[in-house]
Design a protein around this motif. Structure first.
Motif, PDB file in Angstrom:
ATOM      1  N   ILE A   4      41.193  14.286  24.408  1.00 48.56           N
ATOM      2  CA  ILE A   4      40.945  14.646  25.823  1.00 48.56           C
ATOM      3  C   ILE A   4      39.627  15.382  26.004  1.00 48.56           C
ATOM      4  O   ILE A   4      39.004  15.305  27.060  1.00 48.56           O
ATOM      5  CB  ILE A   4      42.128  15.461  26.401  1.00 48.56           C
ATOM      6  CG1 ILE A   4      41.993  15.599  27.937  1.00 48.56           C
ATOM      7  CG2 ILE A   4      42.260  16.830  25.744  1.00 48.56           C
ATOM      8  CD1 ILE A   4      43.226  16.113  28.643  1.00 48.56           C
ATOM      9  N   GLY A   5      39.186  16.084  24.969  1.00 48.06           N
ATOM     10  CA  GLY A   5      37.894  16.784  25.054  1.00 48.06           C
ATOM     11  C   GLY A   5      37.968  18.045  25.890  1.00 48.06           C
ATOM     12  O   GLY A   5      39.041  18.509  26.298  1.00 48.06           O
ATOM     13  N   LEU A   6      36.797  18.602  26.147  1.00 51.18           N
ATOM     14  CA  LEU A   6      36.690  19.848  26.905  1.00 51.18           C
ATOM     15  C   LEU A   6      36.832  19.581  28.396  1.00 51.18           C
ATOM     16  O   LEU A   6      36.433  18.511  28.869  1.00 51.18           O
ATOM     17  CB  LEU A   6      35.337  20.491  26.608  1.00 51.18           C
ATOM     18  CG  LEU A   6      35.266  21.091  25.191  1.00 51.18           C
ATOM     19  CD1 LEU A   6      33.820  21.206  24.722  1.00 51.18           C
ATOM     20  CD2 LEU A   6      35.961  22.440  25.153  1.00 51.18           C
ATOM     21  N   PRO A   7      37.403  20.529  29.134  1.00 45.49           N
ATOM     22  CA  PRO A   7      37.541  20.293  30.566  1.00 45.49           C
ATOM     23  C   PRO A   7      36.177  20.202  31.236  1.00 45.49           C
ATOM     24  O   PRO A   7      35.211  20.810  30.784  1.00 45.49           O
ATOM     25  CB  PRO A   7      38.313  21.520  31.058  1.00 45.49           C
ATOM     26  CG  PRO A   7      38.198  22.543  29.986  1.00 45.49           C
ATOM     27  CD  PRO A   7      37.884  21.845  28.702  1.00 45.49           C
ATOM     28  N   GLY A   8      36.092  19.424  32.281  1.00 41.53           N
ATOM     29  CA  GLY A   8      34.827  19.298  33.005  1.00 41.53           C
ATOM     30  C   GLY A   8      35.011  18.363  34.169  1.00 41.53           C
ATOM     31  O   GLY A   8      36.055  17.705  34.281  1.00 41.53           O
ATOM     32  N   PRO A   9      34.000  18.285  35.037  1.00 39.89           N
ATOM     33  CA  PRO A   9      34.125  17.444  36.229  1.00 39.89           C
ATOM     34  C   PRO A   9      34.417  15.997  35.853  1.00 39.89           C
ATOM     35  O   PRO A   9      33.796  15.461  34.939  1.00 39.89           O
ATOM     36  CB  PRO A   9      32.744  17.554  36.889  1.00 39.89           C
ATOM     37  CG  PRO A   9      32.041  18.668  36.197  1.00 39.89           C
ATOM     38  CD  PRO A   9      32.706  18.930  34.898  1.00 39.89           C
ATOM     39  N   GLY A  10      35.384  15.409  36.539  1.00 41.20           N
ATOM     40  CA  GLY A  10      35.700  14.000  36.297  1.00 41.20           C
ATOM     41  C   GLY A  10      36.557  13.773  35.081  1.00 41.20           C
ATOM     42  O   GLY A  10      36.765  12.644  34.658  1.00 41.20           O
ATOM     43  N   ASP A  30      44.044  16.715  21.023  1.00 43.49           N
ATOM     44  CA  ASP A  30      42.702  16.738  20.435  1.00 43.49           C
ATOM     45  C   ASP A  30      42.786  17.426  19.078  1.00 43.49           C
ATOM     46  O   ASP A  30      43.656  18.268  18.859  1.00 43.49           O
ATOM     47  CB  ASP A  30      41.710  17.480  21.343  1.00 43.49           C
ATOM     48  CG  ASP A  30      40.295  16.928  21.218  1.00 43.49           C
ATOM     49  OD1 ASP A  30      39.839  16.205  22.137  1.00 43.49           O
ATOM     50  OD2 ASP A  30      39.641  17.198  20.185  1.00 43.49           O
ATOM     51  N   ASN A  31      41.878  17.042  18.179  1.00 44.71           N
ATOM     52  CA  ASN A  31      41.883  17.694  16.866  1.00 44.71           C
ATOM     53  C   ASN A  31      40.801  18.763  16.746  1.00 44.71           C
ATOM     54  O   ASN A  31      40.650  19.360  15.689  1.00 44.71           O
ATOM     55  CB  ASN A  31      41.768  16.671  15.719  1.00 44.71           C
ATOM     56  CG  ASN A  31      40.418  15.969  15.693  1.00 44.71           C
ATOM     57  OD1 ASN A  31      39.588  16.161  16.569  1.00 44.71           O
ATOM     58  ND2 ASN A  31      40.209  15.133  14.684  1.00 44.71           N
ATOM     59  N   ASP A  32      40.048  19.005  17.835  1.00 45.46           N
ATOM     60  CA  ASP A  32      39.003  20.028  17.787  1.00 45.46           C
ATOM     61  C   ASP A  32      39.571  21.334  18.320  1.00 45.46           C
ATOM     62  O   ASP A  32      40.028  21.398  19.475  1.00 45.46           O
ATOM     63  CB  ASP A  32      37.805  19.590  18.647  1.00 45.46           C
ATOM     64  CG  ASP A  32      36.601  20.522  18.467  1.00 45.46           C
ATOM     65  OD1 ASP A  32      36.809  21.736  18.228  1.00 45.46           O
ATOM     66  OD2 ASP A  32      35.464  20.036  18.565  1.00 45.46           O
ATOM     67  N   PRO A  33      39.557  22.407  17.493  1.00 46.44           N
ATOM     68  CA  PRO A  33      40.171  23.668  17.943  1.00 46.44           C
ATOM     69  C   PRO A  33      39.571  24.230  19.218  1.00 46.44           C
ATOM     70  O   PRO A  33      40.252  24.946  19.946  1.00 46.44           O
ATOM     71  CB  PRO A  33      39.948  24.620  16.762  1.00 46.44           C
ATOM     72  CG  PRO A  33      39.102  23.916  15.779  1.00 46.44           C
ATOM     73  CD  PRO A  33      39.038  22.465  16.123  1.00 46.44           C
ATOM     74  N   ILE A  34      38.324  23.877  19.542  1.00 47.03           N
ATOM     75  CA  ILE A  34      37.734  24.458  20.758  1.00 47.03           C
ATOM     76  C   ILE A  34      38.463  23.943  22.007  1.00 47.03           C
ATOM     77  O   ILE A  34      38.577  24.643  23.018  1.00 47.03           O
ATOM     78  CB  ILE A  34      36.210  24.203  20.859  1.00 47.03           C
ATOM     79  CG1 ILE A  34      35.585  25.205  21.839  1.00 47.03           C
ATOM     80  CG2 ILE A  34      35.893  22.768  21.264  1.00 47.03           C
ATOM     81  CD1 ILE A  34      34.070  25.249  21.837  1.00 47.03           C
ATOM     82  N   ALA A  40      42.274  25.509  26.367  1.00 49.94           N
ATOM     83  CA  ALA A  40      43.554  25.338  27.050  1.00 49.94           C
ATOM     84  C   ALA A  40      44.298  26.672  27.106  1.00 49.94           C
ATOM     85  O   ALA A  40      44.902  27.012  28.108  1.00 49.94           O
ATOM     86  CB  ALA A  40      44.386  24.289  26.320  1.00 49.94           C
ATOM     87  N   ARG A  41      44.206  27.425  25.994  1.00 54.34           N
ATOM     88  CA  ARG A  41      44.888  28.725  25.980  1.00 54.34           C
ATOM     89  C   ARG A  41      44.223  29.699  26.939  1.00 54.34           C
ATOM     90  O   ARG A  41      44.868  30.558  27.516  1.00 54.34           O
ATOM     91  CB  ARG A  41      44.896  29.293  24.560  1.00 54.34           C
ATOM     92  CG  ARG A  41      46.002  28.707  23.709  1.00 54.34           C
ATOM     93  CD  ARG A  41      46.222  29.567  22.480  1.00 54.34           C
ATOM     94  NE  ARG A  41      45.079  29.509  21.583  1.00 54.34           N
ATOM     95  CZ  ARG A  41      44.924  28.591  20.635  1.00 54.34           C
ATOM     96  NH1 ARG A  41      45.842  27.659  20.487  1.00 54.34           N
ATOM     97  NH2 ARG A  41      43.864  28.597  19.860  1.00 54.34           N
ATOM     98  N   ALA A  42      42.898  29.552  27.094  1.00 50.78           N
ATOM     99  CA  ALA A  42      42.160  30.479  27.952  1.00 50.78           C
ATOM    100  C   ALA A  42      42.352  30.167  29.430  1.00 50.78           C
ATOM    101  O   ALA A  42      42.094  30.996  30.282  1.00 50.78           O
ATOM    102  CB  ALA A  42      40.670  30.409  27.604  1.00 50.78           C
ATOM    103  N   ARG A  43      42.825  28.933  29.684  1.00 52.81           N
ATOM    104  CA  ARG A  43      42.939  28.502  31.079  1.00 52.81           C
ATOM    105  C   ARG A  43      44.116  29.195  31.753  1.00 52.81           C
ATOM    106  O   ARG A  43      45.154  29.377  31.127  1.00 52.81           O
ATOM    107  CB  ARG A  43      43.172  26.991  31.095  1.00 52.81           C
ATOM    108  CG  ARG A  43      42.933  26.357  32.427  1.00 52.81           C
ATOM    109  CD  ARG A  43      42.747  24.856  32.289  1.00 52.81           C
ATOM    110  NE  ARG A  43      43.661  24.245  31.363  1.00 52.81           N
ATOM    111  CZ  ARG A  43      43.415  23.072  30.775  1.00 52.81           C
ATOM    112  NH1 ARG A  43      42.311  22.431  30.992  1.00 52.81           N
ATOM    113  NH2 ARG A  43      44.295  22.549  29.958  1.00 52.81           N
ATOM    114  N   PRO A  44      43.988  29.557  33.012  1.00 52.11           N
ATOM    115  CA  PRO A  44      45.130  30.163  33.692  1.00 52.11           C
ATOM    116  C   PRO A  44      46.343  29.240  33.609  1.00 52.11           C
ATOM    117  O   PRO A  44      46.195  28.022  33.613  1.00 52.11           O
ATOM    118  CB  PRO A  44      44.666  30.282  35.147  1.00 52.11           C
ATOM    119  CG  PRO A  44      43.191  30.087  35.126  1.00 52.11           C
ATOM    120  CD  PRO A  44      42.835  29.362  33.874  1.00 52.11           C
ATOM    121  N   ALA A  45      47.501  29.857  33.467  1.00 50.85           N
ATOM    122  CA  ALA A  45      48.702  29.057  33.211  1.00 50.85           C
ATOM    123  C   ALA A  45      49.172  28.274  34.436  1.00 50.85           C
ATOM    124  O   ALA A  45      50.104  27.492  34.342  1.00 50.85           O
ATOM    125  CB  ALA A  45      49.825  29.970  32.734  1.00 50.85           C
TER     126      ALA A  45
END
Ligand SMILES: C[S@@+](CC[C@H](N)C(=O)[O-])C[C@H]1O[C@@H](n2cnc3c(N)ncnc32)[C@H](O)[C@@H]1O
Length: 273
Positions: free
Chosen positions: A85-91, A110-114, A119-124
């Motif tokens: 899924i990758g990092l969140p971003g527009p689109g 995703d297999n990338d810890p970032i 996802a953990r940092a995102r508001p729930a």
């Protein structure tokens, strides 16, 4: 376009190896994001020096993702399993799916810890559990399918769209990509869909070879595939029109962009009957 990285305050960076480039962070850099480090920028700049149009590839890929998700939502799909899924971003998938189908559930793997750190940092809130991000590797599809969080969110008795967007070119032949897809699509009911985008060397193999060398310094190597090889991922599925095409030619929602034929990435969507 170059961005200074600013770590979100609550991202546990200790888990993140900033010294080696990763595809997720290189892609973030192509898209003008801030979630990349010196190693990512260095590898991405090598690719860009060889193929400046890669930024346009990334934007066309995100645009395809949006069109595909809207098409799937219009066909009644409300469950999305987005692997890579990758990092969140527009689109991104989450934004497109929730805009098209407010009742959608997205499970991102995703297999990338970032990606997990974000996802953990995102508001729930994220629309009351509409989005779940889990750590997993496409090369072990059985583990993804058995993941308790995946099973808890997705109802496997109803159709699911499996999204493999700009990830299969990080899966080499030894990992058996067609077998991986078979395992995933065997697990979903008829009426489910598979969407794929994939980098190709069909138009300039030598240039793609140089870009692939830049990815050798990242955590994943790049395997380009032909239109025929991408079509083979849909074996046993019914390809939606127009089949396997360069991304901007897949169900454009307006005039096709002028540089469409220099976007060397294929996209396609297939339905399980
Ligand atoms: C180019 S990005 C694409 C992100 C998103 N799908 C999009 O198209 O906007 C590829 C993503 O796949 C992830 N990835 C690569 N190989 C993977 C693997 N074997 N298993 C899970 N994720 C993987 C990367 O970490 C990265 O987030």
């Amino acid at each position: 376009m170059a961005q200074e990285h600013q770590t979100p305050p609550d991202v546990p960076t200790a888990q993140i190896d900033t010294g080696v480039a990763t595809p997720a962070r290189m892609y973030d850099y192509y898209l003008g994001g801030k979630d990349n480090f010196a190693a990512d920028r260095e590898a991405a700049e090598k690719v860009l020096r060889n193929m400046p149009q890669v930024r346009a590839f990334a934007r066309a890929n995100r645009a395809f993702l949006g069109r595909a998700v809207r098409e799937l939502a219009a066909r009644g799909i409300s469950q999305f399993l987005d692997i890579g899924i990758g990092l969140p971003g527009p689109g991104g998938t989450v934004e497109s799916a929730l805009a098209a189908q407010p009742a959608a559930h997205v499970v991102g793997v995703d297999n990338d810890p970032i990606v997990l750190a974000h996802a953990r940092a995102r508001p729930a809130d994220d629309k009351a559990g509409a989005v779940t991000i889990v750590r997993g590797d496409l090369r072990d599809p059985a583990a993804i399918l058995a993941d308790p969080q995946v099973r808890a969110v997705l109802d496997f008795d109803r159709p699911i769209a499996v999204l493999l967007i700009a990830i299969l070119h990080f899966v080499n032949e030894d990992a058996d990509p067609r077998g991986i897809i078979r395992t995933l699509m065997d697990a979903v009911v008829p009426g489910s869909f598979l969407a794929v985008t994939h980098v190709t060397g069909d138009f300039d193999p030598a240039r793609l070879e140089v870009s692939a060398q830049a990815y050798e310094q990242s955590t994943a190597s790049l395997t380009v595939r032909s239109a025929k090889e991408v079509g083979a991922f849909f074996e046993g599925l019914e390809l939606l029109d127009p089949g396997v095409v360069l991304l901007p030619h897949w169900r454009p929602e307006g005039p096709v962009q002028a540089d469409a034929d220099s976007i060397w990435m294929y996209g396609a969507v297939g339905r399980k009957d």
